[in-house]
Every structure is written in structure tokens, then in C-alpha cells.
Design a protein around this motif. Structure first.
Motif, mmCIF file in Angstrom:
data_model
loop_
_atom_site.group_PDB
_atom_site.id
_atom_site.type_symbol
_atom_site.label_atom_id
_atom_site.label_comp_id
_atom_site.label_asym_id
_atom_site.label_seq_id
_atom_site.Cartn_x
_atom_site.Cartn_y
_atom_site.Cartn_z
ATOM 1 N N TYR A 1 0.816 -1.203 0.000
ATOM 2 C CA TYR A 1 0.000 0.000 0.000
ATOM 3 C C TYR A 1 0.859 1.265 0.000
ATOM 4 O O TYR A 1 0.521 2.264 -0.626
ATOM 5 C CB TYR A 1 -0.931 -0.002 1.213
ATOM 6 C CG TYR A 1 -2.053 -1.004 1.099
ATOM 7 C CD1 TYR A 1 -2.848 -1.066 -0.048
ATOM 8 C CD2 TYR A 1 -2.322 -1.894 2.131
ATOM 9 C CE1 TYR A 1 -3.872 -1.990 -0.155
ATOM 10 C CE2 TYR A 1 -3.347 -2.819 2.024
ATOM 11 C CZ TYR A 1 -4.118 -2.860 0.893
ATOM 12 O OH TYR A 1 -5.135 -3.763 0.791
ATOM 13 N N GLU B 1 0.656 4.170 -2.656
ATOM 14 C CA GLU B 1 0.390 5.556 -2.284
ATOM 15 C C GLU B 1 1.461 6.489 -2.841
ATOM 16 O O GLU B 1 1.170 7.593 -3.293
ATOM 17 C CB GLU B 1 0.318 5.674 -0.760
ATOM 18 C CG GLU B 1 -0.967 5.105 -0.186
ATOM 19 C CD GLU B 1 -0.972 5.143 1.334
ATOM 20 O OE1 GLU B 1 -2.034 4.928 1.910
ATOM 21 O OE2 GLU B 1 0.094 5.393 1.936
ATOM 22 N N LEU C 1 -10.677 1.770 -7.592
ATOM 23 C CA LEU C 1 -11.116 2.435 -6.368
ATOM 24 C C LEU C 1 -10.811 1.585 -5.141
ATOM 25 O O LEU C 1 -10.346 2.100 -4.120
ATOM 26 C CB LEU C 1 -12.619 2.722 -6.451
ATOM 27 C CG LEU C 1 -13.261 3.347 -5.200
ATOM 28 C CD1 LEU C 1 -12.673 4.737 -4.942
ATOM 29 C CD2 LEU C 1 -14.776 3.421 -5.357
ATOM 30 N N LEU C 2 -11.046 0.271 -5.227
ATOM 31 C CA LEU C 2 -10.780 -0.613 -4.094
ATOM 32 C C LEU C 2 -9.297 -0.643 -3.745
ATOM 33 O O LEU C 2 -8.934 -0.744 -2.570
ATOM 34 C CB LEU C 2 -11.267 -2.027 -4.419
ATOM 35 C CG LEU C 2 -12.784 -2.209 -4.541
ATOM 36 C CD1 LEU C 2 -13.122 -3.640 -4.925
ATOM 37 C CD2 LEU C 2 -13.489 -1.829 -3.247
ATOM 38 N N SER D 1 -7.222 1.946 -4.249
ATOM 39 C CA SER D 1 -6.923 3.244 -3.644
ATOM 40 C C SER D 1 -7.441 3.331 -2.207
ATOM 41 O O SER D 1 -6.892 4.068 -1.391
ATOM 42 C CB SER D 1 -7.525 4.377 -4.483
ATOM 43 O OG SER D 1 -8.936 4.335 -4.457
ATOM 44 N N LYS D 2 -8.498 2.564 -1.887
ATOM 45 C CA LYS D 2 -9.064 2.545 -0.535
ATOM 46 C C LYS D 2 -8.426 1.471 0.346
ATOM 47 O O LYS D 2 -8.870 1.237 1.470
ATOM 48 C CB LYS D 2 -10.570 2.298 -0.601
ATOM 49 C CG LYS D 2 -11.357 3.378 -1.337
ATOM 50 C CD LYS D 2 -11.319 4.700 -0.608
ATOM 51 C CE LYS D 2 -12.195 5.729 -1.313
ATOM 52 N NZ LYS D 2 -12.136 7.056 -0.630
ATOM 53 N N LYS D 3 -7.397 0.810 -0.156
ATOM 54 C CA LYS D 3 -6.663 -0.226 0.581
ATOM 55 C C LYS D 3 -7.523 -1.442 0.902
ATOM 56 O O LYS D 3 -7.254 -2.173 1.856
ATOM 57 C CB LYS D 3 -6.068 0.339 1.876
ATOM 58 C CG LYS D 3 -5.067 1.458 1.662
ATOM 59 C CD LYS D 3 -4.427 1.865 2.977
ATOM 60 C CE LYS D 3 -3.398 2.962 2.767
ATOM 61 N NZ LYS D 3 -2.738 3.354 4.022
#
Length: 310
Positions: A22, A26, A116-117, A119-121
């Protein structure tokens, strides 16, 4: 950017390795933001970046609109090869256009959801690639019975547009960088022209050559999507203690997952196509299961060969 890791950690199951994944994602995401902000600053080369993004969007939209319009006009002129006795009507054209648009929008939504999933970890970047790999073709095939008898030419437009998107994602185009991150192992945009590009080309030619008329295309796409995709997902989690003696990158658990999930996909899709009247089976689907397992086992053995891109 050169200091960012370009390979995945070896021990994927630990919490620290997940955090490292992650953190890398990021850092890459922040780099993308910096690139986006940089596009608003004056440059010696003028608006080259904006023109690049605009040309990418234009190419994608042009391919989508142009391919659909060309096929629709060909259908209207009755020059598309159709089964004997079938004439393309205006209603059939509208039907195929609608199903194509629904399939294309569904494909776009699914890929954006996976991005999206990540980016939302909620989903690891490496897993996002295989989830897209496993589900995309199979989910699109569920739409095929809703096309008219000549709908294969409309259905080909979706993988064609996705091939263009992947090509754009492989370039320095900010609009498609999230797509590149979602389908790459390391975040390298050029990976979009590897396995993912081959994937959509195989899908395109499977529609052209086999379509929904028999089990050949179903079997090929199921082994490529469900078999190869689930082999990686299961193998990473359950294959640490059962590696094949001749390779450290493949496991018995992954091979078994390949056979099981590709067989299930073939049985499910064949039953779906048969139930919707796409073709009739000479035997019951249960009687075909041993043959299906044999085909998937052969494909799994080929996947084990350390040659080229499996």
C-alpha cells in the motif's frame, strides 16, 4: 520515482508486506498527483501534456464511436456475413447497439471499481490485476446471448476499444495511469502491452472465430480467464508449502485451482449458452465433464512450462 520498488515483496501474506504494498501504491499515486499539478504549470513545450491526454481521449472515443457506427452501417447495408436466412433489421441493430453499450459501460465500471478498491486499501494492486483478469471476459460473455444472430461484429467493438485504452495506458498519459496501476504487477505502465493486451486480443479473435456457436471459444476463454487468474490468486495464498519440484514460481495448489475454476467456468457458461438457445448440446453437460476436466488439465500443464508469457 526511480527509488520506488519495482518488484513485489516475497512474503505476500504478512501484514508488513501488505502495508509495504500500500505504501508503494500511495507513493505512485502521489507521484501521479504531482504530474497532474505539473500539467498546470508553464512548460517549454507548451501544452504537450494536455494534448497527449486529449489525443488519448479522442482516440478512445473515436474508436468506440467509429467502430460502432461502421458496424451499424454495414448491418444496415446487409453486407455483414449472417447465418442463412437471417436479414439484419433495424430492431436487431438497435438491440445489438444497446447490448454493446451495456457491456462496454459494465466493463468500464468494473475496472474503475477495482481501481477504487485499490486506492481505498481494500484490494492489493497485484490482486486487482488478477481479479480483472479472472472476471472481465467471463462477465462480458454473459451478455452474448442477448445479441442478435449477427451480433458478433458489434460484440467485437468492446475488446477493440479496451485494446486502444491499454495502448494509451502504456504511454505517459495521466488519464489512463490508474488503469495501468490496476492491471500491472509493478506499476510499470508498459506492462499494459503485455498480458493484458494479449488478453483482449484473444477475446476479440475468439468472438470473431468462435462466438457463441460452440464450446471452443468458451473453453479457450475460460481457461485463460478463470484458470490462469485463479491459479495465481490461490497459489499465492495456499501454495507456499507445495511448490512443484521443477519451479519455485508454480505450486500444486495453483495448478489444482486452474483445473477446478476453469472447469467450473466452462460448465457454467456452456449451460448458460445452451439454456438461452445459443446452441444445443449433443449430450448432457454432466456427460461432458470428464472431457472438460481433461482439457483444463492439459491447459494447466502447458501453463506450468517456463516458456514465454503463460
Amino acid at each position: 520515482y526511480a527509488l520506488l520498488p519495482t518488484t513485489s515483496p516475497k512474503h505476500h501474506g504478512t501484514a508488513s508486506s501488505r502495508n509495504e504494498h500500500y505504501q508503494v501504491f500511495e507513493l505512485r499515486y502521489k507521484l501521479q498527483k504531482l504530474k497532474a499539478a505539473d500539467k498546470n504549470l508553464p512548460h517549454a513545450d507548451g501544452n504537450k501534456s494536455e494534448k497527449s491526454n486529449l489525443s488519448g481521449k479522442t482516440l478512445t472515443m473515436g474508436t468506440a464511436v467509429g467502430s460502432l457506427l461502421s458496424v451499424a452501417l454495414a448491418a444496415k447495408a446487409q453486407i455483414l456475413p449472417l447465418p442463412s436466412g437471417i436479414v439484419y433489421t433495424d430492431g436487431m441493430i438497435r438491440q445489438d447497439l444497446l447490448v454493446t453499450l451495456l457491456g462496454g459501460i459494465g466493463s468500464l465500471f468494473f475496472v474503475n471499481l477495482c481501481t477504487l478498491l485499490v486506492s481505498k486499501k481494500i484490494l492489493l494492486p497485484r490482486d486487482s490485476r488478477k481479479v480483472i483478469h479472472t472476471i472481465s471476459a467471463l462477465a462480458y460473455m454473459l451478455f452474448w446471448p442477448f445479441f442478435s444472430p449477427g451480433g458478433r461484429y458489434f460484440a467485437m467493438c468492446v475488446p477493440l476499444v479496451n485494446a486502444i485504452r491499454l495502448y494509451i495506458a502504456s504511454t505517459d498519459n495521466f488519464e489512463e495511469e490508474e488503469l495501468a496501476n490496476a492491471i500491472s504487477r509493478t506499476g510499470n505502465q508498459m506492462e499494459a502491452l503485455g498480458g493484458p493486451f494479449i488478453y483482449v486480443i484473444v477475446l476479440l479473435f475468439s468472438i470473431l472465430l468462435f462466438w457463441r456457436d460452440n464450446m471452443i471459444g468458451i473453453s479457450a476463454l475460460s481457461t485463460m480467464a478463470a484458470g490462469d487468474g485463479m491459479a495465481d490468486i490461490v497459489g499465492r495464498r495456499l501454495g507456499k508449502g507445495n511448490k512443484w519440484f521443477f519451479t519455485e514460481s508454480k505450486s500444486v495448489a495453483g495448478t489444482l485451482a486452474f483445473i477446478v475454476f476453469s472447469s467450473l467456468a466452462i460448465v457454467a457458461l456452456t449451460s448458460w449458452f445452451s439454456a438461452t438457445g445459443c446452441f444445443s448440446l449433443p449430450h448432457s453437460i454432466i456427460s461432458l465433464v470428464p472431457r472438460i476436466i481433461a482439457i483444463c488439465s492439459a491447459a494447466a500443464l502447458i501453463e506450468l512450462l517456463p516458456i514465454g508469457d503463460d
